[in-house]
Design an enzyme around this catalytic site. Structure first.
Site, short mmCIF file in Angstrom:
data_model
loop_
_atom_site.label_atom_id
_atom_site.label_comp_id
_atom_site.label_asym_id
_atom_site.label_seq_id
_atom_site.Cartn_x
_atom_site.Cartn_y
_atom_site.Cartn_z
N GLU A 137 -3.01 -3.64 -6.90
CA GLU A 137 -3.23 -4.88 -6.14
C GLU A 137 -2.29 -4.82 -4.94
OE1 GLU A 137 -5.30 -7.50 -6.86
OE2 GLU A 137 -6.14 -6.68 -8.70
N PRO B 261 0.81 -1.22 0.00
CA PRO B 261 0.00 0.00 0.00
C PRO B 261 0.85 1.27 0.00
CG PRO B 261 -0.89 -1.58 1.57
CD PRO B 261 0.41 -2.15 1.07
#
Lengths: 486, 508
Positions: free
Chosen positions: A230, A210
């Site tokens: 993703e 992230p």
């Protein structure tokens, strides 16, 4: 690993050290020109690319297995089921379905457009960038690539520099199987990737953490480039009191330890009652021993940690809570034993970051409700697992939480169903792919209406000035159910 | 002091409570929206008339007078909007036609569509399974994201607020709506009247200009839907990136309109003039400029003049069917564009009325301002090209537009342009009709945007599609084959199952 040169790769040490020189401009320019020429549009061209990919996989199977063994200590079997066969299936599906996916999709028309042709046309975006990670370096490069090529894009692939052997094969061998005017592999670490991201792409597909996902999206925003991210997170695994501990232990241990835990969708931690824990721990030990023997370090079926940095990170996590299974590590081998930790506090590091290793903490909860609250207090994960004989429990967990993907009484098998969209939500990502979803992800869906050049008398009614009479007619027609008489 | 924290907190708590999940709740919200439109139609028409300065015959309406009084401080416009139109009777709502069609009907249709299809859209979508998952239940579950932010613009302030709102509510989200402060009257109705029709624990309107919007964007949302210009689109996406918030951006650009030599000039002129001048040109999908040969131009210009005269009369400024420019700033911007190229039709402007005449410019250079920015006004430049190929090259040299138009009797020409260009949407031989088909996804590409909506696409945009696999407990003997240690025999069986062609099968 500097100095990797090969057809289609860009990693000239001279360029690296020259400030201000952009090593990517020429490559990107070349690919853009190829796209503008229209070369990638025909189904034949795209099928040829996909066939090339297919041959790459088949003709280099041994090389690829060795590559993955060197990078991640993967047994050939593991490489097959988690990388090579998955890629092959995706290529085959795309080849079988290409013409169908490419077809214009006619849509329902309303009264006014009855005489028109209305459809959705799928178009490639143009120049696509795929940034892939090290944990499944082939699968996570090639599966998005299948979608991007099938959709008719030109592609720049930037594999992870951490899985060095896979990086090399992708840079040196893969391009030979594809039309290199429309495909390039670029190499480099975070700094080079940052420079690459300054350029404009028409789509960016990123798999990774992230933290880097935010960087990619911010870079994409400068050019209004759409993205699929993703990402990852901590995937909860709730184990209900009402279950068979051995079955659950088999599945949890298998999916946790697969690829030495370095899987974005692996169960990250267990939530269960203290009573369940007492039954689960011995069952986990039993499963681990059956799978990897008394000395897991000597099992050919257990992977290794990718590098020193991650090894150290994981070794530190071993001191969280209390070790009840495993806990051993060997720096010279980048080996972490399949480990279960109990008495873990939510504030400890092992419950703060995605583990990405063969370590499984167990956190106690006193009820399903408490487990659901625990999960919902945290970021939405990429995957969520529930083990229970009661379908009500499974459904409650499904209804009251959110996650990218969900499995009841199973691990990440859903990954192999190309009919399911693979995606994250919230911090675990945005956008999706696999199967047709890949093709759709890399296509712009263009709304098309082809109207008749004449028949102006019919259309006259919509032009001003509006007499009282026409106004009334139009207002009536517009007020009619779902009817637009413009 | 953060003016938004409490509101956002309240909405998040409401979402966590699960209130917005049942179909009944969502249908109630949609029904509320529907009643809002039906019960306030007059009010909305007046607000839209005030904002976009369309002529309105109902000057005796108390609502209108009230709005005028309140507005007189803040509003920079003045002038004849208060004067009764010589040709209109008190009961006539001719000018409301545009608003009726492009704002109210469109919104109502979206609501009706969502109400009719809600349960079908919400249903779990079963998917095909492979050999390994035969005994499982595999499906896609649609889930709301959570807290959605909708930022809407001033040109169709109702439609571009309610259209996305329908999708967000149908999908079960809590919503914060930030309407444009430039279309003040509509903003007021949305802020003061609309919430009364919805469950206010799950819906809020927030107000403000660019600065407040910037502060709002510092907060975390679970989805952001933005309609506006590309420059602000970048700001929105950058802010979204900080929280990894997915976005749909409906932006704009210069929508090319290629007019082939092989066409009927009068038909083409009707269509081009109508769609260019609709809402005084302030439409993101309006034809922005024409590409045609010099020969075609000589036939087209008189036809355009004829169409404009037929539509708006000899004195378009007094036509009740021609809108006005939203504000002083945009008026000045457009007036500046009138000096580009050479005026062939129109060219007049009236600052006191924020009026720009339907104008056609010829002899326009690509470098001039009118060919650099999105026009967003009733001005149509014509650029000459010598062939279809040249037109296509011209289009492809520039940013991908939101819409692309081709007029030709030859379907080959139409199809060639379609095949050799890209754009958000495309229409052959008409203007932006594709908007009216809820079965078509409405969205941009490249700098004209990302994501799409309308109809079911709205519902899907505001839903997370969660992949689900439910396995019955037990049956461990079947699945045990996948566990290590892997004997050569197990390996062979598994690989055989996985290697099976046309089966896409993995016995994991």
């Amino acid at each position: 690993m500097s100095g990797i040169k090969g057809p289609g790769s860009v990693n000239d040490p001279e360029l690296e050290s020259t400030p201000g020189m952009d090593p990517f401009t020429d490559t990107l320019q070349r690919l853009r020109e190829a796209f503008s020429s229209g070369r990638t549009r025909s189904a034949e061209f795209r099928a040829a690319q996909l066939n090339g990919l297919s041959r790459f996989l088949r003709e280099n199977k041994q090389l690829l297995q060795e590559t993955l063994a060197r990078d991640l200590h993967k047994a050939a079997f593991h490489s097959d089921i988690s990388e090579l066969i998955i890629c092959q299936n995706e290529v085959d599906l795309a080849l079988r379905s290409l013409h169908t996916w490419m077809k214009d999709e006619p849509v329902a028309k309303n009264l006014v457009t009855q005489l028109d042709s209305a459809f959705i046309r799928k178009e490639p975006f143009g120049l696509v960038l795929i940034l892939t990670p090290w944990n499944y370096p082939l699968n996570l490069s090639l599966v998005p690539l299948v979608g991007a090529l099938a959709a008719g894009n030109c592609v720049v692939l930037k594999p992870s520099e951490m899985s060095k052997c896979a990086e090399r094969v992708l840079a040196e061998v893969l391009p030979r199987y594809l039309d290199q005017s429309c495909f390039a592999v670029v190499l480099g670490g975070p700094e080079k990737t940052g420079k690459l991201l300054e350029h404009e792409f028409d789509y960016i597909f990123f798999t990774g953490s992230p933290r880097v996902g935010k960087i990619v999206m911010a870079a994409a925003a400068k050019h209004l480039t759409p993205v699929t991210l993703e990402l990852g997170g901590k995937n909860p695994c709730y184990v209900d009191d009402n279950c068979d501990p051995q079955t659950v232990a088999n599945r949890v241990a298998f999916f946790r330890c697969f690829n030495a835990g370095q899987t974005c969708v692996a169960p990250d931690y267990v939530l269960c009652s203290p009573e369940m824990q007492a039954r689960l721990v011995p069952a986990l030990q039993s499963a681990i021993t059956r799978f990897y023997g008394d000395d897991p370090q000597s099992s050919p079926d257990l992977g290794r940690i990718i590098n020193e940095k991650h090894f150290q990170r994981l070794r530190d996590l071993l001191s969280c809570g209390r070790v009840v299974i495993g806990g051993q590590s060997d720096e010279s081998d980048l080996y972490i034993a399949p480990t279960v930790l109990v008495d873990v506090q939510e504030t400890e590091p092992v419950m703060q970051e995605e583990i990405f290793g063969p370590i499984l903490p167990i956190v106690n909860v006193r009820s399903l409700g408490q487990a659901i609250d625990f999960i919902n207090r945290r970021e939405k994960p990429l995957a969520l697992y529930v083990f229970s004989k009661s379908s009500q429990v499974v459904n409650q967990m499904l209804d009251r939480t959110s996650s990218g993907n969900f499995a009841g009484n199973e691990g990440f098998t859903y990954l192999t169903l190309t009919s399911l969209p693979f995606s994250g939500v919230g911090k675990s990502g945005m956008g999706r792919y696999h199967g047709k979803f890949s093709f759709d992800t890399f296509s712009h869906h263009r709304a098309c209406l082809l109207s008749h050049s004449g028949l102006e008398m019919l259309k006259n009614i919509r032009y001003p000035p509006y007499s009282d009479c026409r106004q009334k007619l139009l207002t009536w027609a517009l007020g009619s159910h779902s009817c637009n008489l413009l």
